[in-house]
Design a protein around this motif. Sequence first.
Motif, PDB file in Angstrom:
ATOM      1  N   GLY A  40       0.813  -1.219   0.000  1.00 36.63           N
ATOM      2  CA  GLY A  40       0.000   0.000   0.000  1.00 36.63           C
ATOM      3  C   GLY A  40       0.838   1.256   0.000  1.00 36.63           C
ATOM      4  O   GLY A  40       0.552   2.217  -0.721  1.00 36.63           O
ATOM      5  N   LEU A  41       1.891   1.258   0.806  1.00 36.52           N
ATOM      6  CA  LEU A  41       2.774   2.415   0.861  1.00 36.52           C
ATOM      7  C   LEU A  41       3.503   2.608  -0.463  1.00 36.52           C
ATOM      8  O   LEU A  41       3.623   3.740  -0.957  1.00 36.52           O
ATOM      9  N   SER A  42       3.936   1.539  -1.074  1.00 40.11           N
ATOM     10  CA  SER A  42       4.627   1.633  -2.363  1.00 40.11           C
ATOM     11  C   SER A  42       3.691   2.142  -3.450  1.00 40.11           C
ATOM     12  O   SER A  42       4.097   2.951  -4.294  1.00 40.11           O
ATOM     13  N   MET A  43       2.457   1.694  -3.451  1.00 42.07           N
ATOM     14  CA  MET A  43       1.503   2.180  -4.446  1.00 42.07           C
ATOM     15  C   MET A  43       1.195   3.657  -4.234  1.00 42.07           C
ATOM     16  O   MET A  43       1.031   4.408  -5.192  1.00 42.07           O
ATOM     17  N   GLU A  44       1.137   4.085  -2.994  1.00 40.29           N
ATOM     18  CA  GLU A  44       0.886   5.498  -2.707  1.00 40.29           C
ATOM     19  C   GLU A  44       2.045   6.365  -3.183  1.00 40.29           C
ATOM     20  O   GLU A  44       1.842   7.423  -3.784  1.00 40.29           O
ATOM     21  N   ILE A  45       3.264   5.905  -2.956  1.00 39.25           N
ATOM     22  CA  ILE A  45       4.442   6.641  -3.430  1.00 39.25           C
ATOM     23  C   ILE A  45       4.457   6.677  -4.953  1.00 39.25           C
ATOM     24  O   ILE A  45       4.734   7.724  -5.558  1.00 39.25           O
ATOM     25  N   ALA A  46       4.156   5.566  -5.591  1.00 34.47           N
ATOM     26  CA  ALA A  46       4.114   5.521  -7.057  1.00 34.47           C
ATOM     27  C   ALA A  46       3.050   6.472  -7.591  1.00 34.47           C
ATOM     28  O   ALA A  46       3.281   7.187  -8.575  1.00 34.47           O
ATOM     29  N   ARG A  47       1.902   6.524  -6.951  1.00 36.36           N
ATOM     30  CA  ARG A  47       0.830   7.416  -7.390  1.00 36.36           C
ATOM     31  C   ARG A  47       1.251   8.874  -7.280  1.00 36.36           C
ATOM     32  O   ARG A  47       1.025   9.673  -8.196  1.00 36.36           O
ATOM     33  N   ILE A  48       1.898   9.226  -6.177  1.00 34.63           N
ATOM     34  CA  ILE A  48       2.362  10.602  -5.987  1.00 34.63           C
ATOM     35  C   ILE A  48       3.414  10.968  -7.036  1.00 34.63           C
ATOM     36  O   ILE A  48       3.400  12.066  -7.595  1.00 34.63           O
ATOM     37  N   LEU A  49       4.329  10.055  -7.322  1.00 38.05           N
ATOM     38  CA  LEU A  49       5.363  10.340  -8.317  1.00 38.05           C
ATOM     39  C   LEU A  49       4.775  10.518  -9.708  1.00 38.05           C
ATOM     40  O   LEU A  49       5.231  11.375 -10.477  1.00 38.05           O
ATOM     41  N   VAL A  50       3.757   9.734 -10.042  1.00 37.81           N
ATOM     42  CA  VAL A  50       3.107   9.899 -11.347  1.00 37.81           C
ATOM     43  C   VAL A  50       2.398  11.249 -11.407  1.00 37.81           C
ATOM     44  O   VAL A  50       2.459  11.951 -12.424  1.00 37.81           O
ATOM     45  N   LEU A  51       1.746  11.644 -10.326  1.00 37.64           N
ATOM     46  CA  LEU A  51       1.088  12.952 -10.305  1.00 37.64           C
ATOM     47  C   LEU A  51       2.093  14.085 -10.435  1.00 37.64           C
ATOM     48  O   LEU A  51       1.852  15.064 -11.153  1.00 37.64           O
ATOM     49  N   VAL A  52       3.233  13.982  -9.752  1.00 38.57           N
ATOM     50  CA  VAL A  52       4.277  14.997  -9.873  1.00 38.57           C
ATOM     51  C   VAL A  52       4.795  15.046 -11.305  1.00 38.57           C
ATOM     52  O   VAL A  52       5.000  16.126 -11.873  1.00 38.57           O
ATOM     53  N   PHE A  53       4.980  13.883 -11.920  1.00 36.24           N
ATOM     54  CA  PHE A  53       5.408  13.836 -13.314  1.00 36.24           C
ATOM     55  C   PHE A  53       4.413  14.553 -14.211  1.00 36.24           C
ATOM     56  O   PHE A  53       4.795  15.343 -15.083  1.00 36.24           O
ATOM     57  N   LEU A  54       3.131  14.279 -14.033  1.00 32.23           N
ATOM     58  CA  LEU A  54       2.119  14.902 -14.881  1.00 32.23           C
ATOM     59  C   LEU A  54       2.077  16.412 -14.707  1.00 32.23           C
ATOM     60  O   LEU A  54       1.965  17.161 -15.682  1.00 32.23           O
ATOM     61  N   VAL A  55       2.178  16.878 -13.470  1.00 29.30           N
ATOM     62  CA  VAL A  55       2.179  18.323 -13.213  1.00 29.30           C
ATOM     63  C   VAL A  55       3.388  18.973 -13.878  1.00 29.30           C
ATOM     64  O   VAL A  55       3.270  20.008 -14.549  1.00 29.30           O
ATOM     65  N   LEU A  56       4.563  18.372 -13.706  1.00 26.97           N
ATOM     66  CA  LEU A  56       5.768  18.934 -14.313  1.00 26.97           C
ATOM     67  C   LEU A  56       5.727  18.869 -15.829  1.00 26.97           C
ATOM     68  O   LEU A  56       6.217  19.763 -16.516  1.00 26.97           O
ATOM     69  N   ALA A  57       5.130  17.819 -16.380  1.00 27.37           N
ATOM     70  CA  ALA A  57       5.014  17.708 -17.830  1.00 27.37           C
ATOM     71  C   ALA A  57       4.104  18.808 -18.379  1.00 27.37           C
ATOM     72  O   ALA A  57       4.419  19.425 -19.406  1.00 27.37           O
ATOM     73  N   VAL A  58       3.000  19.092 -17.703  1.00 27.32           N
ATOM     74  CA  VAL A  58       2.111  20.159 -18.144  1.00 27.32           C
ATOM     75  C   VAL A  58       2.812  21.503 -18.050  1.00 27.32           C
ATOM     76  O   VAL A  58       2.721  22.342 -18.961  1.00 27.32           O
ATOM     77  N   ILE A  59       3.534  21.737 -16.957  1.00 26.22           N
ATOM     78  CA  ILE A  59       4.269  22.993 -16.797  1.00 26.22           C
ATOM     79  C   ILE A  59       5.325  23.135 -17.890  1.00 26.22           C
ATOM     80  O   ILE A  59       5.500  24.216 -18.464  1.00 26.22           O
TER      81      ILE A  59
END
Length: 63
Positions: A40-59
């Motif tokens: 669960g913790l690993s999936m949460e970290i992976a989800r956060i990293l994907v969201l950070v990637f998407l935000v940075l990609a849009v920026i």
Amino acid sequence: MTLSAALLPLQFSGEFLYWALIFFVLAIVAGLAGFRGVAGLSMEIARILVLVFLVLAVIALIL
């Protein structure tokens, strides 16, 4: 921050996706092994990293 770093345009690499994939695989292996807390913790970290990637990609696309 150095002057040369300030003058460079925003550059974006796929490091976040690489680490998200690592944590996703870790979560799957941990889930199969029965370590639900680690999974669960690993999936949460992976989800956060994907969201950070998407935000940075849009920026990066906007700039």
